[in-house]
Write an enzyme that holds these catalytic residues in place. Structure first.
Site, short mmCIF file in Angstrom:
data_model
loop_
_atom_site.label_atom_id
_atom_site.label_comp_id
_atom_site.label_asym_id
_atom_site.label_seq_id
_atom_site.Cartn_x
_atom_site.Cartn_y
_atom_site.Cartn_z
N LYS A 1 0.80 -1.22 0.03
CA LYS A 1 0.24 -0.04 0.17
C LYS A 1 0.77 1.37 0.01
O LYS A 1 1.99 1.13 0.41
CB LYS A 1 -0.88 -0.12 1.18
N GLU B 1 0.00 9.02 -6.30
CA GLU B 1 -1.18 9.87 -6.27
C GLU B 1 -1.05 10.81 -7.46
O GLU B 1 -0.01 11.54 -7.76
CB GLU B 1 -0.78 10.99 -4.76
N THR C 1 8.47 2.28 0.14
CA THR C 1 7.12 1.68 0.41
C THR C 1 6.47 2.45 1.77
O THR C 1 6.98 2.82 2.43
CB THR C 1 6.86 0.32 0.48
#
Lengths: 411, 411
Positions: B185, B282, B196
């Site tokens: 994630k 994003e 990460t």
């Protein structure tokens, strides 16, 4: 979208005796746009400069360094020539030849040696400089030469700037008034070493060459090297200080009251010009002062200051006026100061005590953070609790507009 | 706006014997959202991890390091517990107590010692963890425990991710099939060391603790530590590898063919999971592979790769599909490699040779650059001409959407 950036008023920009400025519309990249500037210096002038540390430094920067590095007393710098619309960077041998040709052409027009010219370029990288158009524009610039021409000069060096940047001030030394005027440009690709794209500052005191060199370096470290917009160091950044030597005041060494007074004036004006670049930062809606205190040395304070000032997450939170202040702690934490004890860190937003001893201050109310975040000028203050050094960095927020400007820059 | 990010298909995520996963909706930050995950391990499992180097590392990261650092053979790690919605970072002593309380509660439910639990958190920094809600959600997670539950697990660790990230693969070692499944994630605050936010990977071979630790470090350096979205290193980044030891294959040392086969499989899956984070970066619209070749050492290749990958100007140019490729040269130049000879540098965009010996390739046509820039997947290849080392970094572009997401993250 500039943040409290004062529009320079032409009448308030004071001429500096011994330096004349002439602009031209040479059509370097676009027609009907002032894009060439010549600054002609009295033969009493001394000149010092600080340049980008980018290894891909532009051809004109290479020539500037060469000419300043081989200065002879009987062949001082006589003129500066600046073009916008093309950076003449990433252009290899052809770029160097074009910068040289520019110097040759201007030297011929001014009757001096090419080594007495300093060339500067700003604009798109990796494209050949249209040197023919630049050279063809020089006579027009020379025709326009006059001492009282700083406003046009400031306009002539703009690229993505929303408005010209210029300021003047005066300082009295030994009963005599010294006049200082400067211009700057840049609104993106802005990072320390050098932080500006271009800054030129002149005054009419006489300053010996080694003294001017030290003054320029020291001032740069506390002004143009303390700003950042996006962390991108340009290939062309240059900051030049000219002492025309026409005012009858001489500063011969650095350990005199005259030097201290001059230094303070030059620093003040340089900080003003540097901050103008941040206030006009591409897409900026907020002006942020990041002050790091109680560090072991200035170096670590600067490291942490830049880490905060470069963080896209911090910058977008400020754009949104969202007191998502943990992002500041994260940026402190990854700044690369290995032995940092975060339990000693205190964080303030203006007068609001946000983090205490590395954690959220129990008395902190989000409403207080919110109140400060809504302002257009904000100070982020970090106390490291490990020494007496400090540093200050100026930066701006990151907005949609920044992306738009940089996605469209060449079009 | 994810770039070619495959949606995991629940049926294609293979259960790994020896690890059960259970999710819960604990209302940590928002209601009706999977926000707690428990991973329960067989008592034959070994576990290794790599964590953020951010000095403001979160309370759970501190406990993870403590528990892994003091491992005893008769008290292996028995469970991992992850919450989203709150990072439990910048929370001082209270944060540590809350992370400890989480371990205590889960240990009680699973009948083991709190030191046999590894806790993880992700979400907003500088806000107190609602530990009561987290602890209250644990029984639900335990009720849901099953081996074939990776899809829900991937969903349970999402924050600004647009979709769950998970993948499986198999490798045959000594005639026996080893199954590997992992989840990851993260979509912002992504930078090397660790890159990460969270990555968990499990397989069913048996691996001795020191061997697993080396494997995890080496894999991280070539996967999760090679990605960047915005240069912000999180306070909570963790990459965990679990060897459940249930498959009857044992890897006892690093200099065996078994190790090589396992390493290749773990690396492949880890790169896939790490790249998924970039693909879901994003606001990302482009996936960029930055390959630096012919360096003196891997370190300088990584430096230059990150300099390109972090440059807001490079990233916005890619967003705009504008071959403003001088920005790449500028980023190479300010990467901080002091003795870099730019006249030896060659730059390629996929198959297009853009810069030759430090200047524009005379044969380069902007139309060719434009063609590549319009693709959704692009390789930037730089040859430094000074050695044999190389490095690869994966990143994405910078869009309006990035600003919107991060200006709105908490709302």
């Amino acid at each position: 979208m500039a943040v409290n950036l004062p529009l320079p008023i032409p009448e308030k920009l004071t001429a500096v005796s011994g330096i004349e400025l002439g602009h031209a519309e040479a059509g370097i990249r676009k027609a009907n746009r002032k894009d060439v500037l010549v600054m002609k210096l009295a033969n009493t002038a001394t000149v010092a400069g600080v340049f980008t540390k980018n290894r891909f430094c532009a051809a004109p920067v290479q020539l500037c360094k060469e000419h300043l590095g081989a200065l002879k007393a009987d062949a001082p710098i006589r003129a500066l020539v600046i073009n916008t619309g093309n950076a003449n960077a990433g252009t290899g041998e052809a770029g160097l030849a074009n910068a040289q040709e520019t110097c040759n052409a201007l030297a011929k027009l001014l009757d001096c040696a090419p080594t007495q010219i300093l060339p500067f370029s700003t604009g798109v990288i990796l494209e050949p400089l249209p040197v023919d158009r630049l050279v063809a524009g020089l006579p027009q610039a020379i025709e326009n030469l006059q001492e009282d021409n700083w406003y046009n000069a400031a306009q002539s060096i703009m690229t993505t700037d929303t408005q010209p940047k210029a300021a003047s001030r005066q300082v009295v030394i030994n009963g005599q008034t010294i006049t200082l005027t400067g211009i700057s440009k840049g609104a993106g690709m802005i990072k320390p070493n050098m932080a500006t794209m271009l800054g030129f500052l002149a005054f009419d005191a006489k300053v010996a060459q080694p003294v001017l060199e030290k003054l320029t370096r020291d001032v740069a470290d506390r002004s143009f090297n303390c700003i950042t917009i996006d962390g991108d160091t340009s290939t062309n950044d240059s900051f030049i200080v000219v002492a025309t030597g026409t005012a009858g005041v001489e500063v011969a060494s650095t350990d005199t009251p005259e030097y201290a007074a001059l230094y303070a004036a030059v620093l003040g004006l340089s900080q003003e010009l540097a901050q103008m670049i941040v206030r006009d930062g591409e897409g900026a809606t907020k002006f942020m002062t990041v002050t790091i205190e109680e560090g072991k040395d200035a170096e670590e304070c600067r490291k942490i200051g830049y880490s905060i000032a470069h963080s896209p997450l911090v910058k977008t939170a400020f754009f949104a006026s969202d007191p998502n202040l943990g992002r500041i702690l994260a940026a402190i934490g990854y700044a690369g100061v290995e032995d940092l004890d975060v339990s000693k860190i205190n964080l303030y937003l203006d007068d609001v005590w946000v983090a205490k001893n590395g954690g959220r201050n129990p008395d902190y109310q989000e409403a207080d953070g919110q109140r400060v975040m809504k302002q257009s000028e904000i100070t982020i203050r970090v106390k490291l609790g490990r020494g007496k050094a400090d540093a200050t960095i100026w930066t701006c927020d990151l907005s949609h507009e920044y992306v738009s400007i940089n996605a469209d820059y060449r079009s």
